[in-house]
Design a protein around this motif. Structure first.
Motif, PDB file in Angstrom:
ATOM      1  N   ARG A   1       1.052  -1.369  -0.144  1.00 53.10           N
ATOM      2  CA  ARG A   1      -0.433   0.215   0.096  1.00 53.10           C
ATOM      3  C   ARG A   1       1.205   1.427   0.084  1.00 53.10           C
ATOM      4  N   GLU A   2       0.795   2.226  -0.598  1.00 49.36           N
ATOM      5  CA  GLU A   2       0.892   3.982  -0.597  1.00 49.36           C
ATOM      6  C   GLU A   2      -0.133   4.714  -0.501  1.00 49.36           C
ATOM      7  N   ARG A   3      -0.441   4.972   1.032  1.00 49.35           N
ATOM      8  CA  ARG A   3      -1.082   5.726   1.579  1.00 49.35           C
ATOM      9  C   ARG A   3      -2.805   5.086   1.335  1.00 49.35           C
ATOM     10  N   LYS A   4      -3.199   5.592   0.330  1.00 45.81           N
ATOM     11  CA  LYS A   4      -4.759   4.768   0.687  1.00 45.81           C
ATOM     12  C   LYS A   4      -5.398   3.982  -0.506  1.00 45.81           C
ATOM     13  N   THR A   5      -3.766   3.668  -1.146  1.00 43.42           N
ATOM     14  CA  THR A   5      -3.662   2.981  -2.790  1.00 43.42           C
ATOM     15  C   THR A   5      -2.886   1.710  -2.114  1.00 43.42           C
ATOM     16  N   LEU A   6      -4.301   0.258  -2.345  1.00 43.22           N
ATOM     17  CA  LEU A   6      -3.507  -1.562  -2.412  1.00 43.22           C
ATOM     18  C   LEU A   6      -3.211  -1.068  -3.776  1.00 43.22           C
ATOM     19  N   TYR A   7      -1.658  -1.957  -3.395  1.00 43.62           N
ATOM     20  CA  TYR A   7      -1.225  -2.648  -4.683  1.00 43.62           C
ATOM     21  C   TYR A   7      -1.387  -4.066  -4.818  1.00 43.62           C
ATOM     22  N   LEU A   8      -1.387  -4.775  -5.304  1.00 46.89           N
ATOM     23  CA  LEU A   8      -0.859  -6.260  -6.229  1.00 46.89           C
ATOM     24  C   LEU A   8      -0.124  -6.167  -7.274  1.00 46.89           C
ATOM     25  N   GLN A   9       0.671  -6.848  -6.987  1.00 42.17           N
ATOM     26  CA  GLN A   9       2.041  -6.689  -7.936  1.00 42.17           C
ATOM     27  C   GLN A   9       2.268  -8.187  -7.924  1.00 42.17           C
ATOM     28  N   MET A  10       1.734  -8.370  -9.816  1.00 46.28           N
ATOM     29  CA  MET A  10       1.497  -9.993  -9.766  1.00 46.28           C
ATOM     30  C   MET A  10       2.366 -10.092 -10.705  1.00 46.28           C
ATOM     31  N   ASN A  11       3.697 -11.675 -10.323  1.00 39.73           N
ATOM     32  CA  ASN A  11       3.997 -11.448 -11.269  1.00 39.73           C
ATOM     33  C   ASN A  11       4.452 -13.337 -11.790  1.00 39.73           C
ATOM     34  N   ASN A  12       5.098 -14.357 -12.766  1.00 42.58           N
ATOM     35  CA  ASN A  12       4.643 -15.677 -13.293  1.00 42.58           C
ATOM     36  C   ASN A  12       3.136 -15.579 -13.385  1.00 42.58           C
ATOM     37  N   LEU A  13       2.751 -14.743 -13.663  1.00 39.43           N
ATOM     38  CA  LEU A  13       1.049 -14.833 -14.036  1.00 39.43           C
ATOM     39  C   LEU A  13       1.432 -16.578 -14.857  1.00 39.43           C
ATOM     40  N   VAL A  14      -0.075 -17.518 -14.663  1.00 39.45           N
ATOM     41  CA  VAL A  14      -0.195 -18.360 -15.352  1.00 39.45           C
ATOM     42  C   VAL A  14      -2.027 -18.282 -15.347  1.00 39.45           C
ATOM     43  N   PRO A  15      -2.369 -19.166 -16.195  1.00 40.79           N
ATOM     44  CA  PRO A  15      -3.680 -19.033 -17.366  1.00 40.79           C
ATOM     45  C   PRO A  15      -4.646 -19.317 -16.138  1.00 40.79           C
ATOM     46  N   GLU A  16      -3.762 -20.066 -15.098  1.00 38.35           N
ATOM     47  CA  GLU A  16      -4.722 -20.389 -14.027  1.00 38.35           C
ATOM     48  C   GLU A  16      -5.514 -18.631 -13.165  1.00 38.35           C
ATOM     49  N   ASP A  17      -4.647 -17.892 -13.306  1.00 42.12           N
ATOM     50  CA  ASP A  17      -4.737 -16.023 -13.217  1.00 42.12           C
ATOM     51  C   ASP A  17      -6.088 -15.823 -13.355  1.00 42.12           C
ATOM     52  N   THR A  18      -5.943 -16.285 -14.679  1.00 33.65           N
ATOM     53  CA  THR A  18      -7.609 -15.368 -15.184  1.00 33.65           C
ATOM     54  C   THR A  18      -8.583 -15.487 -14.531  1.00 33.65           C
ATOM     55  N   ALA A  19      -8.854 -14.364 -14.784  1.00 42.47           N
ATOM     56  CA  ALA A  19     -10.240 -14.035 -13.331  1.00 42.47           C
ATOM     57  C   ALA A  19     -10.980 -12.458 -13.828  1.00 42.47           C
TER      58      ALA A  19
END
Length: 124
Positions: free
Chosen positions: A72-90
């Motif tokens: 997070r930075e202040r009131k923003t939440l982040y999601l860093q997604m690495n090594n993505l796989v097809p099962e992460d599709t959503a």
């Protein structure tokens, strides 16, 4: 009522990376729980990663641990997604509530504030 707006979704090939953002507004409490959920096509919504602002505690689903990082930075939440796989599709959603608990951080029915979602598509 807190308002949440997600961004950063897109289409990538397997092995690629994306960074999602969730900007929160209309809350003043410095202690807040924000969680990323996702819902694959035809499946139930599931918790992916969460962060408890006041304590700094983080939560991860086993399927993404080591590949995804929530921050997070202040009131923003982040999601860093690495090594993505097809099962992460959503469709990825951001949700918020006042407190995080380790036993139910990933229960979508326990959250009252949701964003509109951002689509992530991973091709093989």
């Amino acid at each position: 009522q807190v308002q949440l707006v997600e961004s950063g979704g897109g289409s990538v090939q397997a092995g690629g990376s994306l960074r999602l953002s969730c900007e929160a507004s209309r809350f003043s409490n410095s202690v807040y729980c924000m969680v990323w959920f996702r819902q694959p096509p035809g499946k139930e919504r599931e918790g992916v990663a969460g962060l408890y602002f006041g304590e700094g505690s983080t939560y991860y689903a086993d399927s993404v641990r080591g590949r995804f990082t929530v921050s997070r930075e202040r009131k923003t939440l982040y999601l860093q997604m690495n090594n993505l796989v097809p099962e992460d599709t959503a469709m990825y959603y951001c949700a918020a509530r006042p407190y995080c608990f380790g036993h139910d951080w990933n229960e979508p029915g326990h959250f009252g504030s949701w964003g509109q979602g951002t689509q992530v598509t991973v091709s093989s």
